[in-house]
Motif scaffolding. Sequence first.
Motif, short mmCIF file in Angstrom:
data_model
loop_
_atom_site.label_atom_id
_atom_site.label_comp_id
_atom_site.label_asym_id
_atom_site.label_seq_id
_atom_site.Cartn_x
_atom_site.Cartn_y
_atom_site.Cartn_z
N PHE A 114 45.39 -31.55 -24.40
CA PHE A 114 45.86 -33.06 -24.30
C PHE A 114 44.80 -33.67 -23.43
O PHE A 114 44.26 -33.13 -22.52
N LEU A 115 44.13 -34.76 -24.23
CA LEU A 115 42.96 -35.42 -23.47
C LEU A 115 43.54 -36.60 -22.85
O LEU A 115 43.24 -36.96 -21.61
N GLY A 116 44.75 -37.21 -23.03
CA GLY A 116 45.25 -38.60 -22.50
C GLY A 116 46.35 -39.06 -23.33
O GLY A 116 46.31 -38.91 -24.58
N LYS A 117 46.90 -40.16 -22.81
CA LYS A 117 47.88 -41.15 -23.84
C LYS A 117 47.68 -42.57 -23.08
O LYS A 117 47.32 -43.01 -22.14
N ALA A 118 47.89 -43.60 -24.07
CA ALA A 118 47.65 -44.72 -23.56
C ALA A 118 48.56 -45.57 -24.45
O ALA A 118 49.01 -45.72 -25.61
N LYS A 119 49.06 -46.65 -23.58
CA LYS A 119 49.91 -47.68 -24.12
C LYS A 119 49.33 -49.08 -24.73
O LYS A 119 49.58 -49.60 -25.65
N GLY A 120 48.27 -49.36 -24.01
CA GLY A 120 47.42 -50.32 -24.14
C GLY A 120 45.88 -50.18 -25.12
O GLY A 120 45.73 -48.77 -25.28
N ASN A 121 45.21 -50.89 -25.02
CA ASN A 121 43.79 -50.71 -25.58
C ASN A 121 43.09 -50.11 -24.62
O ASN A 121 43.02 -50.38 -23.65
N ASP A 122 42.04 -49.45 -25.06
CA ASP A 122 40.86 -48.81 -24.07
C ASP A 122 39.59 -48.72 -24.88
O ASP A 122 39.30 -48.25 -25.96
N SER A 123 38.80 -49.91 -24.51
CA SER A 123 37.62 -50.29 -25.10
C SER A 123 36.39 -49.25 -24.90
O SER A 123 35.30 -49.40 -25.70
N ASN A 124 36.59 -48.18 -23.90
CA ASN A 124 35.55 -47.51 -23.56
C ASN A 124 36.05 -46.20 -23.20
O ASN A 124 36.53 -46.24 -21.94
N TRP A 125 36.25 -45.13 -23.94
CA TRP A 125 36.74 -43.63 -23.53
C TRP A 125 35.90 -42.99 -22.39
O TRP A 125 36.33 -41.95 -21.79
N GLY A 126 34.56 -43.45 -22.49
CA GLY A 126 33.70 -42.71 -21.41
C GLY A 126 33.35 -43.54 -20.01
O GLY A 126 32.70 -42.85 -19.40
N ASP A 127 34.05 -44.36 -19.78
CA ASP A 127 33.77 -45.14 -18.38
C ASP A 127 35.04 -44.69 -17.51
O ASP A 127 35.72 -43.80 -17.68
N SER A 128 34.86 -45.46 -16.26
CA SER A 128 35.91 -45.05 -15.28
C SER A 128 37.37 -46.12 -15.37
O SER A 128 38.10 -45.73 -14.62
N GLY A 129 37.49 -46.74 -16.24
CA GLY A 129 38.70 -47.51 -16.39
C GLY A 129 39.37 -47.21 -17.85
O GLY A 129 38.94 -46.46 -18.59
N GLY A 130 40.76 -47.59 -17.83
CA GLY A 130 41.58 -47.53 -19.18
C GLY A 130 42.08 -46.20 -18.94
O GLY A 130 42.09 -45.15 -18.17
N SER A 131 43.03 -45.78 -19.92
CA SER A 131 43.59 -44.57 -19.93
C SER A 131 42.83 -43.44 -20.21
O SER A 131 43.07 -42.28 -19.57
N PHE A 132 41.83 -43.28 -20.75
CA PHE A 132 40.74 -42.22 -21.23
C PHE A 132 39.73 -42.52 -20.43
O PHE A 132 39.24 -43.72 -20.48
N GLN A 133 38.91 -41.44 -19.75
CA GLN A 133 38.03 -41.78 -18.80
C GLN A 133 36.92 -40.61 -18.88
O GLN A 133 37.33 -39.52 -19.26
N GLY A 134 35.58 -41.06 -18.79
CA GLY A 134 34.56 -40.03 -18.38
C GLY A 134 34.49 -39.15 -19.53
O GLY A 134 33.97 -39.40 -20.69
N GLY A 135 34.69 -38.03 -19.44
CA GLY A 135 34.56 -37.00 -20.37
C GLY A 135 35.33 -36.88 -21.84
O GLY A 135 35.44 -36.19 -22.43
N ASP A 136 36.32 -37.83 -21.84
CA ASP A 136 37.23 -37.92 -23.01
C ASP A 136 36.64 -38.59 -24.17
O ASP A 136 37.12 -38.27 -25.49
N THR A 137 35.49 -39.45 -24.09
CA THR A 137 34.77 -40.14 -25.12
C THR A 137 34.14 -38.80 -26.05
O THR A 137 33.72 -37.86 -25.60
N ASN A 138 34.37 -39.10 -27.26
CA ASN A 138 33.78 -38.30 -28.34
C ASN A 138 34.35 -36.67 -28.26
O ASN A 138 33.74 -35.67 -28.39
#
Length: 149
Positions: free
Chosen positions: A54-78
């Motif tokens: 499990f990496l994460g879940k999101a109800k809304g949009n997340d424009s950058n999985w690698g930043d510190s905002g949104g449902s996905f953050q930091g190491g979640d990108t790629n």
Amino acid sequence: MRKIPAALTVLAMAALGTVVPASAAHAALPCDDEYAAATRTYMYAYSSANCVGFLGKAKGNDSNWGDSGGSFQGGDTNKATSVLNRGTDVVQFFNGTGLDWTGGNTCLKSSERFASSLADNDFSSGVSANDAISSHRWVLGGACDAWAT
């Protein structure tokens, strides 16, 4: 006299049922189990095939999985290898970041439920979608150029 053959048939069928091993039954796939347990209106991402890690879940949009905002953050990108859609719309995944939503994309319909492995899926740009998702948004199906399956 007809009752005896019928009784023997029932007994034979019952005996056969005890002979067939339980392993012959098809077990649910891990993504099926994850889908059943998932919160409605959310999309999920996993680091391994078959909705494992499990990496994460999101109800809304997340424009950058690698930043510190949104449902996905930091190491979640790629990192996503499988994704699940428990929402009512289409999730559009991108291999780029930012609110301009450019770059290659692939989509997952709610009716498809999940893509158990992105290894055989490409973004609309031709780049493999496996371990390459950097952002996502919810859209109507007409916004999609490619589909994850």
